[in-house]
Design a protein around this motif. Structure first.
Motif, mmCIF file in Angstrom:
data_model
loop_
_atom_site.group_PDB
_atom_site.id
_atom_site.type_symbol
_atom_site.label_atom_id
_atom_site.label_comp_id
_atom_site.label_asym_id
_atom_site.label_seq_id
_atom_site.Cartn_x
_atom_site.Cartn_y
_atom_site.Cartn_z
ATOM 1 N N MET A 1 -49.682 -141.131 -52.389
ATOM 2 C CA MET A 1 -49.599 -142.568 -52.316
ATOM 3 C C MET A 1 -49.526 -143.915 -51.599
ATOM 4 S SD MET A 1 -46.825 -142.590 -56.097
ATOM 5 C CE MET A 1 -45.423 -141.682 -54.687
ATOM 6 N N ASN A 2 -50.720 -144.279 -51.896
ATOM 7 C CA ASN A 2 -51.148 -145.786 -50.648
ATOM 8 C C ASN A 2 -50.940 -146.775 -51.705
ATOM 9 O OD1 ASN A 2 -51.788 -143.667 -48.742
ATOM 10 N ND2 ASN A 2 -53.908 -143.952 -49.206
ATOM 11 N N ILE A 3 -49.383 -146.801 -51.491
ATOM 12 C CA ILE A 3 -48.268 -148.303 -52.627
ATOM 13 C C ILE A 3 -48.564 -149.664 -51.634
ATOM 14 C CG2 ILE A 3 -48.180 -147.009 -54.547
ATOM 15 C CD1 ILE A 3 -45.473 -146.199 -54.103
ATOM 16 N N GLY A 4 -48.993 -149.565 -50.303
ATOM 17 C CA GLY A 4 -48.699 -151.317 -49.495
ATOM 18 C C GLY A 4 -47.525 -150.888 -48.583
ATOM 19 N N TYR A 5 -47.253 -149.349 -48.451
ATOM 20 C CA TYR A 5 -46.162 -149.029 -47.306
ATOM 21 C C TYR A 5 -46.606 -148.481 -45.959
ATOM 22 C CZ TYR A 5 -42.612 -149.268 -50.626
ATOM 23 O OH TYR A 5 -41.905 -149.605 -52.040
ATOM 24 N N SER A 6 -46.059 -148.903 -44.935
ATOM 25 C CA SER A 6 -47.626 -148.214 -44.055
ATOM 26 C C SER A 6 -47.251 -147.237 -43.574
ATOM 27 C CB SER A 6 -46.293 -148.526 -42.700
ATOM 28 O OG SER A 6 -44.794 -148.116 -43.132
ATOM 29 N N LYS A 7 -46.651 -146.176 -44.379
ATOM 30 C CA LYS A 7 -47.567 -144.893 -44.286
ATOM 31 C C LYS A 7 -47.111 -144.342 -45.975
ATOM 32 C CE LYS A 7 -45.138 -143.149 -40.593
ATOM 33 N NZ LYS A 7 -44.291 -142.239 -39.781
ATOM 34 N N PRO A 8 -47.743 -143.699 -46.374
ATOM 35 C CA PRO A 8 -48.406 -143.097 -47.489
ATOM 36 C C PRO A 8 -46.824 -142.317 -48.560
ATOM 37 C CG PRO A 8 -50.264 -142.004 -45.994
ATOM 38 C CD PRO A 8 -48.726 -142.826 -45.358
ATOM 39 N N VAL A 9 -47.246 -142.324 -49.542
ATOM 40 C CA VAL A 9 -45.620 -142.015 -49.872
ATOM 41 C C VAL A 9 -45.735 -140.421 -50.810
ATOM 42 C CG1 VAL A 9 -43.896 -142.754 -51.746
ATOM 43 C CG2 VAL A 9 -44.404 -144.218 -50.379
ATOM 44 N N GLU A 10 -45.578 -139.833 -50.615
ATOM 45 C CA GLU A 10 -46.005 -138.420 -51.044
ATOM 46 C C GLU A 10 -44.183 -138.307 -52.170
ATOM 47 O OE1 GLU A 10 -46.030 -135.149 -47.783
ATOM 48 O OE2 GLU A 10 -47.905 -136.724 -47.428
ATOM 49 N N TYR A 11 -44.764 -137.407 -52.923
ATOM 50 C CA TYR A 11 -43.943 -136.864 -54.244
ATOM 51 C C TYR A 11 -44.311 -135.178 -54.097
ATOM 52 C CZ TYR A 11 -41.422 -136.726 -58.570
ATOM 53 O OH TYR A 11 -40.477 -135.783 -59.498
ATOM 54 N N ALA A 12 -43.562 -134.622 -54.363
ATOM 55 C CA ALA A 12 -43.589 -133.211 -54.289
ATOM 56 C C ALA A 12 -43.495 -133.040 -55.946
ATOM 57 C CB ALA A 12 -42.440 -132.550 -53.446
ATOM 58 N N ILE A 13 -44.316 -131.683 -57.199
ATOM 59 C CA ILE A 13 -44.789 -131.732 -58.331
ATOM 60 C C ILE A 13 -43.999 -131.274 -57.755
ATOM 61 C CG2 ILE A 13 -46.025 -131.858 -60.211
ATOM 62 C CD1 ILE A 13 -48.420 -133.036 -57.687
ATOM 63 N N PRO A 14 -42.562 -131.485 -59.656
ATOM 64 C CA PRO A 14 -41.726 -130.655 -59.887
ATOM 65 C C PRO A 14 -42.142 -129.095 -60.903
ATOM 66 C CG PRO A 14 -41.311 -132.142 -60.931
ATOM 67 C CD PRO A 14 -42.165 -132.237 -59.996
ATOM 68 N N GLN A 15 -42.095 -128.508 -60.125
ATOM 69 C CA GLN A 15 -42.706 -127.085 -61.456
ATOM 70 C C GLN A 15 -42.688 -126.852 -62.514
ATOM 71 O OE1 GLN A 15 -40.222 -122.929 -61.028
ATOM 72 N NE2 GLN A 15 -41.869 -122.381 -61.941
ATOM 73 N N SER B 1 -47.735 -135.027 -67.443
ATOM 74 C CA SER B 1 -47.132 -133.643 -69.148
ATOM 75 C C SER B 1 -46.551 -132.537 -68.529
ATOM 76 C CB SER B 1 -48.507 -133.834 -69.411
ATOM 77 O OG SER B 1 -50.138 -133.083 -68.594
ATOM 78 N N GLY B 2 -46.248 -132.467 -69.350
ATOM 79 C CA GLY B 2 -45.356 -131.588 -69.469
ATOM 80 C C GLY B 2 -45.113 -130.929 -70.885
ATOM 81 N N ILE B 3 -44.514 -129.933 -70.912
ATOM 82 C CA ILE B 3 -43.847 -128.987 -72.615
ATOM 83 C C ILE B 3 -42.748 -129.468 -72.996
ATOM 84 C CG2 ILE B 3 -45.210 -127.314 -72.474
ATOM 85 C CD1 ILE B 3 -42.898 -125.636 -72.315
ATOM 86 N N ASP B 4 -41.744 -130.244 -72.137
ATOM 87 C CA ASP B 4 -40.557 -130.627 -71.779
ATOM 88 C C ASP B 4 -40.308 -132.093 -71.154
ATOM 89 O OD1 ASP B 4 -37.819 -131.046 -72.538
ATOM 90 O OD2 ASP B 4 -37.514 -129.948 -70.347
ATOM 91 N N LYS B 5 -40.664 -132.963 -72.856
ATOM 92 C CA LYS B 5 -40.065 -134.155 -72.962
ATOM 93 C C LYS B 5 -39.468 -135.386 -72.103
ATOM 94 C CE LYS B 5 -39.947 -138.252 -76.307
ATOM 95 N NZ LYS B 5 -40.108 -138.580 -78.045
ATOM 96 N N GLU B 6 -37.883 -134.574 -72.456
ATOM 97 C CA GLU B 6 -37.028 -134.831 -70.541
ATOM 98 C C GLU B 6 -37.179 -134.613 -69.570
ATOM 99 O OE1 GLU B 6 -32.203 -134.968 -69.822
ATOM 100 O OE2 GLU B 6 -33.299 -133.345 -71.296
ATOM 101 N N GLN B 7 -38.313 -134.277 -69.006
ATOM 102 C CA GLN B 7 -38.584 -133.870 -67.907
ATOM 103 C C GLN B 7 -39.834 -135.231 -67.792
ATOM 104 O OE1 GLN B 7 -39.545 -129.385 -67.048
ATOM 105 N NE2 GLN B 7 -39.593 -130.131 -64.498
ATOM 106 N N VAL B 8 -40.717 -134.902 -68.474
ATOM 107 C CA VAL B 8 -41.644 -135.810 -68.076
ATOM 108 C C VAL B 8 -41.606 -137.058 -67.640
ATOM 109 C CG1 VAL B 8 -43.968 -136.706 -69.149
ATOM 110 C CG2 VAL B 8 -43.621 -133.748 -69.740
ATOM 111 N N GLY B 9 -40.220 -137.353 -68.550
ATOM 112 C CA GLY B 9 -39.931 -138.805 -68.340
ATOM 113 C C GLY B 9 -39.240 -138.868 -66.960
ATOM 114 N N GLU B 10 -38.106 -138.311 -66.769
ATOM 115 C CA GLU B 10 -38.134 -138.989 -65.585
ATOM 116 C C GLU B 10 -39.104 -138.218 -64.697
ATOM 117 O OE1 GLU B 10 -34.764 -138.600 -62.933
ATOM 118 O OE2 GLU B 10 -34.449 -138.618 -64.694
ATOM 119 N N VAL B 11 -39.506 -137.695 -64.524
ATOM 120 C CA VAL B 11 -40.384 -137.810 -63.429
ATOM 121 C C VAL B 11 -41.452 -138.777 -63.013
ATOM 122 C CG1 VAL B 11 -42.924 -135.921 -62.581
ATOM 123 C CG2 VAL B 11 -40.770 -135.050 -63.378
#
Length: 181
Positions: free
Chosen positions: A106-120, A135-145
């Motif tokens: 994500m290039n969102i206005g910071y000096s360096k790009p922000v990277e987010y590791a996609i969980p399993q 998207s995912g099958i676990d509603k709680e995990q989708v909302g948290e991510v």
């Protein structure tokens, strides 16, 4: 009785529900989900194409668990059929997002790009440079991510720059006006 807890859960064809040793297991075409029932007063009764959640007493905590576990099981049944999705919109001059390998960059206005590791168990796609679909099958995990991604750049109230959900209303403040007498 709880209005939510009383409702039965319809189990569609192709989905199996099992309850053993206080663990509910739901299997479907998209995967398998498990949920531990932490209260011994809650019992899951599996019938022919229907699941009911019953409680043993009328204690306040048991009543709370009754509706909670019924809805968690209903979400599991729905999730193994159709994945849950949340859409995060990125707004800002020069902002852009892309999926590279197993990371969301994500290039969102910071000096360096922000990277987010996609969980399993989660799939993140970027249909365009300003949209993130989680998207995912676990509603709680989708909302948290989705919440973790959104927290990387909260919405600024004067110009609306930042990240917000697609169905979220962004409240804007009026800017100061100079020179009024």
């Amino acid at each position: 009785m709880s209005r939510i807890g009383r409702k039965h859960i319809d189990v569609p064809a192709g989905v199996t529900v099992a309850f053993d040793n206080s663990i509910v297991t739901v299997k479907g075409k998209l995967g398998e989900l498990k949920q531990e029932i932490k209260s011994s007063d809650i019992k899951v009764v599996i019938g022919d194409g229907v699941v009911n959640v019953e409680r043993a007493n009328e204690l306040k905590q048991t009543r709370a668990y009754h509706g909670l576990y019924r809805q968690l099981i209903a979400n599991m049944v729905a999730g193994v059929q159709n994945p849950f999705t949340k859409t995060v919109i990125v707004a800002g001059v020069g902002y852009k997002v892309a999926v590279t390998g197993n990371k969301l960059v994500m290039n969102i206005g910071y000096s360096k790009p922000v990277e987010y590791a996609i969980p399993q168990g989660i799939t993140i796609t970027c249909p365009d440079t300003l949209t993130i679909v989680v998207s995912g099958i676990d509603k709680e995990q989708v909302g948290e991510v989705a919440a973790q991604i959104k927290a990387k750049r909260p919405v600024e109230p004067y110009h609306g720059y930042g990240m917000h959900y697609s169905n979220e209303v962004v409240l804007r403040k009026e800017a100061k006006t100079a020179g009024k007498k």
